[in-house]
Design a protein around this motif. Structure first.
Motif, short mmCIF file in Angstrom:
data_model
loop_
_atom_site.label_atom_id
_atom_site.label_comp_id
_atom_site.label_asym_id
_atom_site.label_seq_id
_atom_site.Cartn_x
_atom_site.Cartn_y
_atom_site.Cartn_z
N SER A 170 -8.51 -5.90 -6.99
CA SER A 170 -9.88 -5.38 -7.11
C SER A 170 -10.73 -6.23 -8.06
CB SER A 170 -9.85 -3.93 -7.61
OG SER A 170 -9.14 -3.10 -6.70
N ARG A 230 -9.64 -2.94 0.30
CA ARG A 230 -8.70 -2.13 1.08
C ARG A 230 -9.18 -1.91 2.51
NH1 ARG A 230 -6.03 -0.17 4.14
NH2 ARG A 230 -4.65 1.64 4.05
N THR A 288 -11.10 4.75 -5.75
CA THR A 288 -9.71 4.28 -5.60
C THR A 288 -8.83 5.32 -4.93
OG1 THR A 288 -9.64 2.59 -7.32
CG2 THR A 288 -7.64 3.84 -6.98
N PRO A 296 -12.38 -2.07 -5.25
CA PRO A 296 -11.23 -1.74 -4.41
C PRO A 296 -11.57 -1.68 -2.92
CG PRO A 296 -12.13 0.24 -5.42
CD PRO A 296 -12.90 -0.91 -6.00
N TRP A 303 -2.95 -3.41 -7.50
CA TRP A 303 -4.20 -2.88 -6.93
C TRP A 303 -5.41 -3.34 -7.76
CZ3 TRP A 303 -5.26 0.45 -2.74
CH2 TRP A 303 -6.55 0.97 -2.71
N LEU A 313 -9.43 5.35 -1.22
CA LEU A 313 -8.91 4.15 -0.57
C LEU A 313 -7.39 4.09 -0.61
CD1 LEU A 313 -11.64 1.71 -1.84
CD2 LEU A 313 -11.22 2.33 0.54
N CYS A 314 -6.78 4.82 -1.53
CA CYS A 314 -5.31 4.94 -1.55
C CYS A 314 -4.81 5.96 -0.53
CB CYS A 314 -4.83 5.33 -2.95
SG CYS A 314 -4.77 3.96 -4.13
N LEU A 366 0.82 -1.20 0.00
CA LEU A 366 0.00 0.00 0.00
C LEU A 366 0.86 1.26 0.00
CD1 LEU A 366 -2.66 -1.17 2.60
CD2 LEU A 366 -2.87 -1.16 0.12
#
Length: 284
Positions: A262, A281, A40, A278, A258, A43-44, A7
């Motif tokens: 997903s 996560r 995304t 995603p 990633w 969540l990143c 991550l």
């Protein structure tokens, strides 16, 4: 590739996170476009900003219509956000018309976005939906080729988009290399020819090219019919990693892991194709 995804670094709560921008169209069904980008990006762990370029009417079965935003409004969204909040990287998605592309390219020059400039720009050249619905006006292909691609830090077309842009039908590694060279020749700093639609290959082989060297990135092909928004999710994850200072190859490696994860937990939605997911996560 294992299910484990390395991550991105997280900023402590209460501190300003890394900022990014998506310049793209909405998806009323929630699976692709700006919707997928924002999911995304959040969540990143980055703060996502937007410049909406088009509003689509779509569901899991396809796109039944779209409405372009006035080009000056698209460019003004970029200016308003970037001159105040600042961003570490940006991506484009559905831009709908040549006039919008021209406006985005003009604003990018003012704001130092793109190839050889301070802020990396990922160009996801959205020309058609996964259902085959056209999402870019015919005359806009010239602006895409001649104006937007030349300022791309990285271009990330799927194989249908490669065919529209270059005329090359990718069927194997030789034609994949040929397509990467053709995309780079249009001016992009890096070209990524994705192999997710190369159904003859048991894996999903992506090919990254900088004008000199080829880098192959391979992941297991996920057996799912629910892959709506995969390209948007990949480009969004690349953008987040670039904003963190990753090199282009490392950003693409992160994003491929990633999107592969997903895809492995994609879910059905409506009567057609469901989206990549995603939300895994949240369990990490």
């Amino acid at each position: 590739m294992s299910d484990a995804v390395q991550l991105l670094p997280r900023v402590p709560l209460g501190q300003t996170p890394i900022r990014v921008m998506t310049i793209a169209g909405t998806d009323s069904g929630g699976g692709a476009g700006i919707n997928a980008d924002l999911r995304t990006m959040a969540l990143c762990g980055v703060h996502a900003t937007v410049a909406v370029a088009a509003v689509t009417v779509q569901n899991s079965l396809g796109v039944s219509g779209f409405h372009p935003i006035p080009p000056t409004v698209v460019a003004d969204q970029m200016r308003s956000v970037i001159t105040d909040i600042g961003i570490g990287a940006a991506k484009t998605g559905m831009l709908a018309s040549g006039e919008i592309i021209d406006a985005v390219v003009g604003a990018a020059g003012e704001l130092d976005l793109g190839h050889g400039r301070a802020i990396p720009l990922v160009v996801d050249p959205v020309c058609a939906s996964m259902h085959g619905d056209q999402l870019l006006a015919d005359e806009a292909l010239d602006s895409l080729r001649g104006k937007l691609i030349p300022i791309a830090t990285l271009i990330t077309p799927n194989l249908d988009e490669v065919r529209l842009i270059t005329g090359i039908d990718v069927a194997d590694r030789v034609s994949q290399e040929k397509a990467a060279r053709a995309l780079h020749a249009l001016g992009a700093q890096w070209a990524l020819v994705k192999g997710g639609h190369l159904r003859s290959d048991p894996n999903s082989p992506d090919l990254l090219f900088d004008g000199t060297d080829f880098i192959e990135l391979t992941a297991p092909r996920i057996d799912t019919g629910h892959d709506h928004g995969a390209g948007d999710t990949l480009a969004a994850a690349i953008t987040c990693a670039l904003a963190h200072g990753y090199s282009v190859p490392d950003a693409v490696r992160f994003a491929k892991s990633w999107v592969t994860r997903s895809l492995s937990v994609a879910y059905p939605l409506g009567a057609g194709h469901g989206p990549v997911n995603p939300l895994w996560r949240l369990e990490v």
